[in-house]
Design an enzyme around this catalytic site. Structure first.
Site, PDB file in Angstrom:
ATOM      1  N   GLY B 164      60.431 109.110 -32.496  1.00 25.95           N
ATOM      2  CA  GLY B 164      60.901 107.952 -31.733  1.00 25.95           C
ATOM      3  C   GLY B 164      62.124 108.211 -30.879  1.00 25.95           C
ATOM      4  O   GLY B 164      62.638 107.302 -30.244  1.00 25.95           O
ATOM      5  N   LYS B 236      61.550 103.819 -39.289  1.00 28.70           N
ATOM      6  CA  LYS B 236      60.874 102.956 -40.258  1.00 28.70           C
ATOM      7  C   LYS B 236      61.856 102.364 -41.272  1.00 28.70           C
ATOM      8  O   LYS B 236      62.819 103.003 -41.671  1.00 28.70           O
ATOM      9  CB  LYS B 236      59.807 103.771 -40.988  1.00 28.70           C
ATOM     10  CG  LYS B 236      58.706 104.252 -40.064  1.00 28.70           C
ATOM     11  CD  LYS B 236      57.903 105.379 -40.685  1.00 28.70           C
ATOM     12  CE  LYS B 236      56.954 105.959 -39.646  1.00 28.70           C
ATOM     13  NZ  LYS B 236      56.371 107.241 -40.096  1.00 28.70           N
ATOM     14  N   ARG B 301      54.447 117.936 -42.299  1.00 29.59           N
ATOM     15  CA  ARG B 301      55.439 118.032 -43.387  1.00 29.59           C
ATOM     16  C   ARG B 301      55.233 116.847 -44.322  1.00 29.59           C
ATOM     17  O   ARG B 301      54.437 115.963 -44.032  1.00 29.59           O
ATOM     18  CB  ARG B 301      56.842 117.951 -42.787  1.00 29.59           C
ATOM     19  CG  ARG B 301      56.987 116.691 -41.926  1.00 29.59           C
ATOM     20  CD  ARG B 301      58.387 116.388 -41.512  1.00 29.59           C
ATOM     21  NE  ARG B 301      58.435 115.413 -40.447  1.00 29.59           N
ATOM     22  CZ  ARG B 301      58.363 114.103 -40.585  1.00 29.59           C
ATOM     23  NH1 ARG B 301      58.213 113.565 -41.780  1.00 29.59           N
ATOM     24  NH2 ARG B 301      58.405 113.296 -39.545  1.00 29.59           N
ATOM     25  N   VAL B 304      59.005 110.910 -45.277  1.00 29.16           N
ATOM     26  CA  VAL B 304      59.999 110.168 -46.059  1.00 29.16           C
ATOM     27  C   VAL B 304      59.289 109.194 -47.018  1.00 29.16           C
ATOM     28  O   VAL B 304      59.649 109.072 -48.184  1.00 29.16           O
ATOM     29  CB  VAL B 304      60.949 109.387 -45.108  1.00 29.16           C
ATOM     30  CG1 VAL B 304      61.911 108.518 -45.910  1.00 29.16           C
ATOM     31  CG2 VAL B 304      61.707 110.339 -44.202  1.00 29.16           C
ATOM     32  N   ARG B 344      63.698 101.124 -47.243  1.00 30.25           N
ATOM     33  CA  ARG B 344      64.711 102.162 -47.063  1.00 30.25           C
ATOM     34  C   ARG B 344      66.086 101.504 -46.987  1.00 30.25           C
ATOM     35  O   ARG B 344      66.345 100.717 -46.072  1.00 30.25           O
ATOM     36  CB  ARG B 344      64.469 102.938 -45.778  1.00 30.25           C
ATOM     37  CG  ARG B 344      63.137 103.658 -45.729  1.00 30.25           C
ATOM     38  CD  ARG B 344      63.138 104.617 -44.571  1.00 30.25           C
ATOM     39  NE  ARG B 344      61.817 105.161 -44.303  1.00 30.25           N
ATOM     40  CZ  ARG B 344      61.565 106.090 -43.400  1.00 30.25           C
ATOM     41  NH1 ARG B 344      62.572 106.563 -42.660  1.00 30.25           N
ATOM     42  NH2 ARG B 344      60.346 106.535 -43.201  1.00 30.25           N
TER      43      ARG B 344
END
Lengths: 76, 452
Positions: B164, B236, B301, B304, B344
């Site tokens: 982003g 996010k 990968r 999160v 988060r």
């Protein structure tokens, strides 16, 4: 003539200084961009006037509430 | 062979990888910058080595230093976590060249997916849905032509980017010239590559991603979806699985399509296909949203938000990464059961969203049934401006979406953090919002709630 102190809202470092002393500024103009926690934080002029002093340069570390620049207010 | 894993990362994900190593009976090596000398993950690893300095560039992004630490510690493999060097193909190749195992996909996949334009083409060629977009833009004239062809508004994106950063919406031709300059400058600075491309701009799409894993030998499977539309500044904030308010068959079809493409390509280890979902304007409020998906990017990968998938599938994705890298096969079958949702917790002001640094005079998090907290911090530690603002991930599961949300709210309420500002109030606001509860989520929800 009133002067306005521009302080840092965050702890971080100076990424870019966009305006030079002597520049005419309007309220909301971005004077410099700070970087903290991988975010870019624009520092805006709090008042119309002239940018009298810029007290930091790129790469400088800054603390919260540290003085970054001074604006000389335009005459009312 | 994987017996001793060097973790080239910090904070919550370093801790998570160290835990997976421990669970598998493997030794782990932690690395830490001067700013992280008090972090709890150091004591949990079998061994911890210092990286002199504070800044990411001199520490967790310092390839030479990290490779030397691997040699010095006798590690036989490197887990890059997320962020930092996790998607750096050059680093992964150097790890392999040094005779170590890179715990992640083959470096060729990092290179292929790191080039966002090439990745779009790769997936389009395999029959995966992709929204209209351009090649790398040679100059302003070609940018103009391509923008006309795609149709305004368009989005300028860095070809070497992701996450982003450095994106610019261009609403009309007059804005194009300035936007192009800005986007190129940011792309150069952030990713070391000033190339940008254009994509169709979608008004408040949903962000839905598919977790995949492959064995690199002709088999790949999906682990269903995560709905990640609740974002601020393209980052996010809340993620959940399954995605609410959307046709199950359409999501499963997308997930199976993703697994099919990864099988055909021969993709190995774990990865995530990020997609955008744009609604048809005439959707009926009481029925699942109708619309279309398009490929956004593939992350090579661990994400999160991987814990959300772990809670609904029962698969430990980090252990899987290590096992796959060591030559093990894939699970036979993966099922999605129940509901999971993650919030988060960031060190930032809940209203202004400005980052907040300082010492954690009090840092207490709850231990509750059905709730998992992943944090890299402990009381007394200093939250510095050098790295991202993530303080903790709170993941709750339940038999229903309402139960998972309810548990998450209880858990967030039980956090005690003194010393930095946090976004917990904003997270609570989202989790009680009628639109959110109805599953009416899109990437504009936070801006609407903050009255922007």
């Amino acid at each position: 003539m009133a002067s306005y102190e521009v302080e840092s809202e965050v702890t971080g470092n100076v990424w870019k200084v966009l305006l030079k002393p002597g520049a005419a500024v309007s309220e909301g103009d971005v004077i410099m961009i700070l970087e903290s926690m991988k975010m870019e934080i624009p520092v805006e002029a709090p008042h119309n006037g002239t940018l009298a002093e810029v007290l930091v340069q790129p790469e400088d570390q800054v603390e919260e509430d540290q003085l970054l620049a001074i604006i000389q207010a335009a005459q009312a | 062979m994987v017996d001793k894993v060097l973790v080239a990362n910090r904070s919550a994900i370093a801790r998570r990888v160290i835990r997976a190593c421990h669970d598998l009976g493997l030794a782990s090596v932690a690395l830490y910058s001067e700013a992280d000398a008090d972090a709890p993950y150091l004591a949990e690893a079998s061994q911890a080595l210092p990286l002199p300095g504070h800044q990411a560039l001199e520490t967790y992004l310092n390839q030479d230093l990290i490779l030397r630490a691997a040699e010095q510690s006798g590690a036989d493999s490197i887990h890059p976590g997320y962020g930092f060097l996790s998607e750096n193909a050059e680093f992964a190749a150097r790890v392999v060249k040094q005779g170590l195992t890179f715990i992640g996909p083959d470096p060729k996949w990092l290179a292929a997916m790191g080039d966002k334009v090439a990745a779009r083409k790769l997936f389009a060629d395999q029959g995966f849905p992709v929204f209209a977009g351009s090649d790398r833009l040679a100059d302003e004239d070609s940018a103009r032509q391509e923008a006309e062809r795609i149709g305004y508004p368009v989005m300028l994106k860095p070809a070497g980017g992701g996450g982003g950063m450095g994106m610019e919406v261009v609403h009309d031709p007059e804005q194009l010239s300035n936007a192009l300059q800005r986007a190129k400058t940011i792309a150069q600075r952030a990713f070391g590559d000033g190339a940008v491309y254009l994509e169709r701009w979608l008004s408040h799409p949903r962000h839905i991603e598919i977790q995949v894993m492959g064995d690199g030998q002709g088999r790949a499977l999906h682990l269903f979806e995560r709905e990640c539309s609740v974002q601020r500044r393209n980052q996010k904030l809340i993620e959940e699985s399954p995605a609410p308010n959307i046709s199950r068959s359409q999501v499963v079809e997308l997930a199976e399509n993703a697994a099919r493409v990864c099988t055909q390509l021969g993709y190995n280890n774990v990865g995530t296909l990020e997609t955008l979902f744009t609604r048809q304007s005439a959707a009926q409020p009481s029925t699942a949203q109708a619309g279309e998906f398009g490929f956004l990017e593939m992350n090579t990968r661990i994400q999160v938000e991987h814990g959300v998938t772990e809670m609904v599938t029962g698969v430990d994705l980090v252990q899987q990464q290590i096992l796959l890298a060591g030559g093990a096969g894939l699970p036979v079958e993966v099922k999605q059961q129940g509901f999971a949702i993650e919030a988060r917790v960031y060190a930032e002001d809940a209203q202004t969203l400005l980052p907040s640094t300082g010492q954690l005079h009090r840092f207490h998090y709850p231990r509750l049934f059905g709730v998992r907290v992943e944090t890299g911090y402990q009381q007394g530690q200093i939250v510095t401006p050098y790295y991202d603002a993530l303080l903790a991930k709170v993941i709750a599961c339940g038999d229903t979406r309402e139960m998972a949300i309810g548990r998450l709210l209880v858990a967030l309420q039980a956090f005690e953090i003194v010393g930095v500002s946090t976004n917990i109030v904003l997270l609570q606001k989202v989790l009680k919002d009628p639109c959110f509860l109805a599953g009416e989520v899109d990437t504009g929800i936070i801006a609407r709630m903050l009255g922007e």
